[in-house]
Write an enzyme that holds these catalytic residues in place. Structure first.
Site, PDB file in Angstrom:
ATOM      1  N   CYS A  84       0.866  -1.184   0.000  1.00  0.00           N
ATOM      2  CA  CYS A  84       0.000   0.000   0.000  1.00  0.00           C
ATOM      3  C   CYS A  84       0.899   1.230   0.000  1.00  0.00           C
ATOM      4  O   CYS A  84       1.690   1.429   0.930  1.00  0.00           O
ATOM      5  CB  CYS A  84      -0.910   0.021   1.225  1.00  0.00           C
ATOM      6  SG  CYS A  84      -1.797   1.591   1.351  1.00  0.00           S
ATOM      7  N   LYS A  94      -8.248  13.898   7.803  1.00  0.00           N
ATOM      8  CA  LYS A  94      -8.273  14.833   6.685  1.00  0.00           C
ATOM      9  C   LYS A  94      -9.619  14.743   5.985  1.00  0.00           C
ATOM     10  O   LYS A  94     -10.223  15.743   5.623  1.00  0.00           O
ATOM     11  CB  LYS A  94      -7.190  14.407   5.686  1.00  0.00           C
ATOM     12  CG  LYS A  94      -6.042  15.371   5.564  1.00  0.00           C
ATOM     13  CD  LYS A  94      -5.223  14.926   4.364  1.00  0.00           C
ATOM     14  CE  LYS A  94      -3.839  15.481   4.378  1.00  0.00           C
ATOM     15  NZ  LYS A  94      -2.998  14.958   3.325  1.00  0.00           N
TER      16      LYS A  94
END
Ligand code: ME8
Length: 639
Positions: free
Chosen positions: A133, A306
């Site tokens: 990832c 975020k």
């Protein structure tokens, strides 16, 4: 002489802007560092930024600028935020600096030539195939995935096969366990230590310490087709900044001879508590003394992210509460070390209660009294005042009590002890009623009370200096003090101030802040219950009632019916305003146990905030407080 003290924060990724999570660890490190400094230790505080890896290269590409330009810009954001928060680091390390890059190459070279106890190479090359990832910068296992995606980044990991250099972690795990068990490597709090021991027992696989596919990184000297794995690169900052492989004397002073403390949150525990000590051992370097792994906090009950857009920018907090207010508020939300919730909604209330009301008010009322009665000069001490001996003892003990908490990383407790002393002193001031002494011409007694209060303010200004350096300097200058007497040693003595010293206070140290939303207290109830006016039990159960102890009481200026009460609810202190002044004097109500509704929206009554409502019985012109029958501690629930 205590050992030198070296403390670090994680180095933060520059693809994220600084938020209060980063600020939390950095402020904590700054506080520990300042505390040990005023205690007389030689200290070094390091922070910095983590600038290599795919994530950062991707962010730079999105911003259409070269990687280093992107990093330079973000580094400024961190430095500006830290400056705004009065963070006083000794050094700021960037992983793109040449001093760091040189140290990483050296560190890897040393490990490349190292052997394990049974003669195997510490570093070996092999092929690695896995699910990578880019968001996490790591390989994931099938078990880590949710619906085939990385749960943290919501993307499908790439299938990757590449040649890597591996680090033989397995050879070091038993050695790390030994060091933990012998106390040579302390992992705190205990719960995190148990977690690390649990990981060791799982026989973690070796990890690859290089990457072929990543371009934005530090090339290995022995194979330039590979760059150092971001975690190897990042963790090395703790030694590259203090001269590893370059300045032996410096490295010896701050690594070998000092007490080394790494602070971080639990998200990066494995890297710090296992990979890092293992690599250090492989390279023949001492392991750190302490890893303090604090919790992760939510903001008003929600995870900060975020995507949710609820990350709080420390600069915004500084604009509202100043650097000192922000530092204080962030550190006093919950005990350091545990997970917790930052109650941003209550920031203003807490600021006004602890800082404006308790600390700020103590300074201003003492200075005002000295102005009105002692020609603005600190009066002579006078010992024969009831309660003064005990108060003096408590004040003289504060430095050691708080410092002992600091040594155990108990930030909240260290701070609370100082605020507690402020509250007790406010009560002492109220009880002594120096304004009556002044009226009655009891000059000696009046001087004695004011001198004692000044001394306590001075002691508190030292103990709280690491938390609120600017405001404590302001308070000290009111008493004519500069930094030369700003040592913990001076906080242990009571009679330091010289009578005759001029005191002067221009503006309030902590001006009261106005709550953003003013809630009308009259008729806020929207409990439109069923047509017969009866409440459903679940409606009634919404009200949270608790026993509270009244710590302090005073009349609200210009409102003869209202008292402003500081109350203790067991786990927290609050301010409430109550319309009971015609029935109870401040002296009568102080010390009483009362019943308070605790989950009301904050209200503003005659310009004063109220965070709760007390219960009273009223008939005609008579009013009596509802009190618990017998002994019930503050915080006891009323059901
Ligand atoms: O992990 N609560 O950097 P990072 C408490 N570059 N602390 C928090 C927090 C929260 N909600 N959010 C962030 C990295 N933090 C690596 C570190 S070190 C060799 C490399 C703090 O930018 C906390 O200290 O993701 C956490 O460990 C750190 O920010 C993670 O910062």
């Amino acid at each position: 002489m205590a050992k030198a003290f070296y403390i670090t924060t994680p180095i933060y990724y520059v693809n994220d802007r600084p938020h209060i999570g980063h600020a939390y660890t950095t402020i904590a490190a700054d506080v520990f560092n300042r505390f040990h400094t005023i205690a007389g230790r030689d200290t070094f505080f390091l922070t910095g930024t983590d600038e290599h890896g795919t994530k950062i290269a991707e962010s730079a590409e999105k911003a259409r600028v070269p990687e280093i330009e992107f990093c330079d810009k973000m580094v400024e954001e961190y430095k500006t935020a830290w400056q705004a928060l009065s963070i006083e680091y000794n050094d700021f390390i960037r992983t793109t600096s040449s001093r760091h890059e040189k140290a990483v190459v050296k560190f890897l070279d040393v490990m490349r030539n190292a052997k394990t106890a049974d003669g195997q190479d510490v570093i070996y090359s092999d092929y690695y195939e896995g699910l990578y990832c880019n968001g996490c910068e790591k390989f994931l296992t099938e078990r880590d995935l949710v619906d085939g995606k990385c749960p943290d980044h919501n993307r499908v990991p790439e299938k990757v096969k590449e040649k890597n250099y591996f680090f033989r972690l397995s050879a070091f795990l038993p050695l790390i366990k030994e060091k933990i068990e012998s106390g040579e490597l302390r992992i705190l709090p205990d719960e995190r230590c148990r977690e690390v021991l649990g990981l060791i027992n799982q026989d973690l696989p070796d990890f690859s310490l290089s990457r072929e596919r990543v371009k934005w990184g530090i090339p290995l000297s022995f194979d330039t087709s590979q760059v150092a794995y971001v975690w190897v690169d990042a963790l090395s900052n703790y030694i590259s900044a203090i001269g590893y492989g370059d300045n032996e004397a410096m490295f010896d002073k701050w690594w070998n001879q000092a007490e080394v403390v790494h602070l971080m949150a639990k998200d990066i525990l494995k890297f710090h508590c296992l990979y890092w000590p293992a690599m250090l051992m492989a390279a023949g370097v001492k392991v750190p003394d302490t890893m303090f792994v604090h919790g992760f906090f939510t903001v008003d009950g929600q995870k900060m992210s975020k995507t949710l857009g609820n990350q709080i920018d420390p600069n915004e907090m500084v604009a509202e509460f100043g650097p000192d207010g922000t530092r204080y508020l962030l550190l006093t939300q919950y005990p350091f070390g545990t997970d917790g919730d930052v109650q941003a909604k209550r920031f203003i209330v807490q600021y006004n209660s602890d800082l404006a009301n308790d600390l700020g008010n103590l300074v201003s009322r003492v200075v005002k009294m000295i102005g009105a009665n002692c020609n603005n000069e600190i009066p002579e001490p006078f010992a024969e005042i009831p309660g003064l001996t005990e108060l003096k003892q408590q004040a003289e003990a504060l430095a050691d009590t708080s410092y002992n908490h600091i040594k155990k990383f108990e930030l909240l407790q260290a701070i609370s002890k100082a605020i507690e002393l402020v509250r007790v002193t406010n009560k002492f001031f109220n009880d002594q009623a120096p304004w009556i002494m002044a009226k009655e011409g009891k000059t000696k007694e009046l001087g004695g009370v004011l001198y004692a209060c000044c001394e306590i303010i001075r002691i508190v200004s030292i103990v709280l200096f690491p938390i609120m350096p600017n405001k404590m300097r302001e308070i000290r200058s009111v008493l004519g003090l500069d930094d030369s007497s700003l040592t913990l040693e001076n906080a242990r003595t009571f009679s330091f101030l010289k009578p005759g010293t001029k005191v002067a206070l221009k503006d309030a140290i902590f001006p009261r802040l106005k709550p953003k939303k003013q809630v009308d207290t009259k008729e806020t109830s929207s409990a439109k219950s069923s047509n017969d006016g009866l409440l459903d039990i679940s409606e009634f159960a919404k009200a949270q009632l608790k026993v509270a102890k009244v710590l302090q009481a005073e009349q609200v200026e210009g409102a003869d019916k209202l008292l402003k009460l500081q109350i203790d609810l067991g786990t927290e202190k609050r301010q409430i305003v109550a319309g009971v002044a015609r029935f109870y004097s401040p002296e009568q109500i102080t010390g009483m146990s009362i019943i308070v509704v605790t989950n009301l929206k904050p209200a503003v009554i005659r310009g004063v905030e109220s965070n709760g409502m007390l219960l009273a019985a009223k008939k005609g012109k008579n009013l009596r407080l509802v009190v618990p029958d017998g002994d019930m501690p503050p915080g006891a629930k009323i059901s």
